[in-house]
Design a protein around this motif. Structure first.
Motif, short mmCIF file in Angstrom:
data_model
loop_
_atom_site.label_atom_id
_atom_site.label_comp_id
_atom_site.label_asym_id
_atom_site.label_seq_id
_atom_site.Cartn_x
_atom_site.Cartn_y
_atom_site.Cartn_z
N GLY A 54 0.82 -1.21 0.00
CA GLY A 54 0.00 0.00 0.00
C GLY A 54 0.85 1.26 0.00
O GLY A 54 0.54 2.23 -0.70
N HIS A 55 1.94 1.25 0.77
CA HIS A 55 2.84 2.41 0.81
C HIS A 55 3.51 2.62 -0.54
O HIS A 55 3.61 3.76 -1.02
CB HIS A 55 3.92 2.23 1.88
N ILE A 56 3.94 1.54 -1.16
CA ILE A 56 4.58 1.63 -2.47
C ILE A 56 3.59 2.16 -3.50
O ILE A 56 3.91 3.05 -4.29
CB ILE A 56 5.15 0.26 -2.90
N GLN A 57 2.37 1.63 -3.48
CA GLN A 57 1.34 2.05 -4.43
C GLN A 57 0.99 3.53 -4.22
O GLN A 57 0.85 4.28 -5.19
CB GLN A 57 0.08 1.18 -4.27
N LEU A 58 0.86 3.95 -2.97
CA LEU A 58 0.54 5.36 -2.67
C LEU A 58 1.65 6.27 -3.17
O LEU A 58 1.38 7.32 -3.76
CB LEU A 58 0.32 5.53 -1.17
N LYS A 59 2.89 5.88 -2.95
CA LYS A 59 4.02 6.69 -3.41
C LYS A 59 4.00 6.83 -4.92
O LYS A 59 4.22 7.92 -5.46
CB LYS A 59 5.33 6.06 -2.94
N GLN A 60 3.72 5.73 -5.63
CA GLN A 60 3.65 5.78 -7.09
C GLN A 60 2.51 6.68 -7.56
O GLN A 60 2.66 7.45 -8.52
CB GLN A 60 3.48 4.37 -7.66
N ASP A 61 1.37 6.60 -6.89
CA ASP A 61 0.22 7.44 -7.25
C ASP A 61 0.54 8.92 -7.04
O ASP A 61 0.19 9.76 -7.87
CB ASP A 61 -1.02 7.05 -6.44
N ILE A 62 1.20 9.24 -5.95
CA ILE A 62 1.57 10.64 -5.66
C ILE A 62 2.56 11.14 -6.70
O ILE A 62 2.45 12.27 -7.17
CB ILE A 62 2.13 10.77 -4.23
#
Length: 88
Positions: A54-62
């Motif tokens: 989830g953290h990796i996905q959120l960072k990519q989205d940002i």
């Protein structure tokens, strides 16, 4: 041995502190069945993996939003507004 859905739900509720009474129940169950501790451990590992993903996905989205906002011409006024906030 496969973990039942009921047991997985009980472990989840206890780990997420949604039903504190399940924590006591799991402690007792661990005394009776040592494999329960292993199931709990695997559930914790699974949650850690999910959180990490989830953290990796959120960072990519940002990063994607950042790239779109600060590189496309149609967002020029937004960029100017944000820069003005930091130049004040």
């Amino acid at each position: 041995m496969r973990t039942s859905l009921h047991e997985l739900d009980m472990i989840e509720q206890a780990l997420l502190m949604k039903k504190p009474e399940y924590q006591m129940l799991l402690e007792a169950k661990q005394q009776l069945d040592p494999s329960t501790a292993e199931h709990i451990n695997w559930q914790k590992i699974t949650y850690q993996a999910i959180v990490q993903f989830g953290h990796i996905q959120l960072k990519q989205d940002i990063q994607l939003v950042d790239q779109q906002l600060f590189s496309h011409k149609k967002h020029k006024s937004f960029r100017a507004y944000i820069r003005s906030l930091f130049n004040s």
